[in-house]
Design an enzyme around this catalytic site. Structure first.
Site, PDB file in Angstrom:
ATOM      1  CG  HIS A 226      -1.896  -1.119   1.260  1.00 27.83           C
ATOM      2  ND1 HIS A 226      -2.730  -1.433   0.207  1.00 27.83           N
ATOM      3  CD2 HIS A 226      -2.140  -2.051   2.224  1.00 27.83           C
ATOM      4  CE1 HIS A 226      -3.450  -2.510   0.530  1.00 27.83           C
ATOM      5  NE2 HIS A 226      -3.109  -2.900   1.743  1.00 27.83           N
TER       6      HIS A 226
ATOM      7  CG  ASP B  78      -2.323  -8.864   1.130  1.00 29.71           C
ATOM      8  OD1 ASP B  78      -1.568  -9.195   2.057  1.00 29.71           O
ATOM      9  OD2 ASP B  78      -3.322  -8.122   1.279  1.00 29.71           O
TER      10      ASP B  78
ATOM     11  CG  HIS C 293      -6.102  -5.630   2.205  1.00 30.12           C
ATOM     12  ND1 HIS C 293      -5.568  -6.490   3.142  1.00 30.12           N
ATOM     13  CD2 HIS C 293      -7.163  -5.025   2.793  1.00 30.12           C
ATOM     14  CE1 HIS C 293      -6.274  -6.394   4.267  1.00 30.12           C
ATOM     15  NE2 HIS C 293      -7.246  -5.519   4.082  1.00 30.12           N
TER      16      HIS C 293
ATOM     17  CG  ASP D 291      -4.440 -10.357   4.074  1.00 32.03           C
ATOM     18  OD1 ASP D 291      -4.336 -11.044   3.034  1.00 32.03           O
ATOM     19  OD2 ASP D 291      -4.209  -9.131   4.113  1.00 32.03           O
TER      20      ASP D 291
HETATM   21 ZN   LIG Z   1      -3.719  -7.566   3.069  1.00 30.99          ZN
END
Ligand SMILES: [Zn+2]
Ligand SMILES: [Zn+2]
Length: 363
Positions: A127, A164, A166, A252
């Site tokens: 991110h 991931d 996200h 995750d």
């Molecule tokens: Zn993540």
């Protein structure tokens, strides 16, 4: 037996991390204990210790002003580097430099042929953008490592597969205008963090056609995930034919993780490991750089990393038995037909638009 896979570790990983959540910091020690108990070290995994990345490396991706901001926040020792997710504290700068240094070491070991596969569990800070922190990420380690490989090793075709839970928004933004292939599978519903990662984000200019997003619904499950991976992500990577492959595994997406809830089983991480390992050997002489990214429940993270790494590095026979038992205990909910239908629709849409093949002039 094949050469061991490099496992990058630094004791700083076992201290305070980048998230505001306290529990996940424990995952590094727990994963190492678990892997050691299973007998992975040193024949299957070999530990390497990195140096912190310097400003010269960080500047390949990040602004001087942003680096200076992180330095000031580190000295101030409190507050946040973003809007309340990524805390500032005394030592966060060194911790962030070491996360990048770990992925740089992994990438160099693979690029110079010391190992075929290398894993930095402290990497995957996807991110982080050129000029800002976000979502527990300070500096974008994978982006810096790509720049270093381009500069030092002349590697031209680099692909990043981000599994991931996200969206890899920071990594996408760094490479959006250039033909480095970025592929991200992630939960997306317009509201879920970081609220980006649609099918329409395909790259720009020279990068047009080199960014592929595969949005997944909540509780997608193994079924929908592997349709996206097997029918879109892997064919696109094969068409690109990288010289070196980065994979952000993430943990995750596991159903036990409370932050994302993609509903993946433990077996999915073994299958993902198999898929990316085969792909790296098929396309790029095995050159595979692995980072972890998210994963917020230490017990499930340790198991996800173990089965993922076993598929790549191999594992002692006794460990395989234990891991089979874990997979049997791991009761994941099955995917809904709606989730499967959504992802099949996305794949059909991408295929129709030619988004799974290499761009040609005139597209
Ligand atoms: Zn993540
Ligand atoms: Zn291999």
């Amino acid at each position: 037996m094949t050469r061991p896979t490099a496992y990058v570790h630094h004791e700083v990983y076992e201290g305070r991390g980048f998230s505001r959540l306290r529990d996940p910091w424990r995952r590094y020690a727990l994963a190492r204990e678990t892997l050691a108990e299973l007998g992975f070290f040193p024949d299957y995994l070999r530990t390497y210790r990195q140096e912190p990345a310097g400003d010269d490396d960080l500047l390949l991706v990040h602004d001087q002003a942003y680096i200076d901001f992180v330095k000031r926040m580190d000295e101030a020792g409190s507050g946040y580097l973003d809007y309340g997710d990524t805390p500032a504290y005394r030592g966060v700068l060194r911790r962030a430099r070491l996360a990048v240094g770990g992925t740089l070491l992994a990438a160099r070991l693979v690029a110079n042929g010391s190992v075929q596969h290398a894993f930095n569990p402290g990497g995957g800070l996807h991110h982080a953008r050129r000029d800002r922190a976000g979502g527990f990420c300070v500096f974008n380690d994978v982006a810096v490592a790509v720049r270093v490989l381009q500069k030092e090793y002349g590697v031209r075709r680099i692909a990043i597969l981000d599994c991931d839970g996200h969206h890899g928004d920071g990594t996408e933004s760094v490479f959006y205008d250039e033909p480095a292939l970025t592929v991200s599978l992630h939960r997306y519903d317009g509201r879920f963090y970081p609220r980006s990662g649609t099918l329409e984000e395909t790259g720009r200019g020279a990068g047009e056609g080199y960014n592929l997003n595969l949005p997944l619904p909540k509780a997608a499950g193994d079924g929908a995930f592997f349709v996206a991976l097997g029918e879109a992500a892997l064919p696109r990577l094969q068409a690109f034919h990288p010289e070196l492959l980065f994979v952000q595994a993430g943990a995750d997406g596991h159903h036990g993780d409370t932050l994302v809830r993609l509903g993946l089983s433990l077996a999915a991480y073994a299958r993902l490991g198999d898929a990316v390992h085969s792909l790296a050997h098929e396309l790029c002489a095995g050159r595979l750089v692995l980072v972890a990214g998210g994963g917020y429940k230490p017990e499930s993270v340790a198991r996800c990393w173990a089965v993922f790494l076993a598929a790549i590095a191999g594992a002692p026979p006794a460990a395989l038995g234990r891991m089979r038992q874990w997979r049997e205990e791991d009761q994941s909910p099955s995917a809904t037909p709606e989730a499967l239908a959504q992802v099949r629709g996305e794949v059909a849409y991408l295929r129709e638009r030619g988004a799974l093949t290499e761009p040609t002039d005139g597209r």
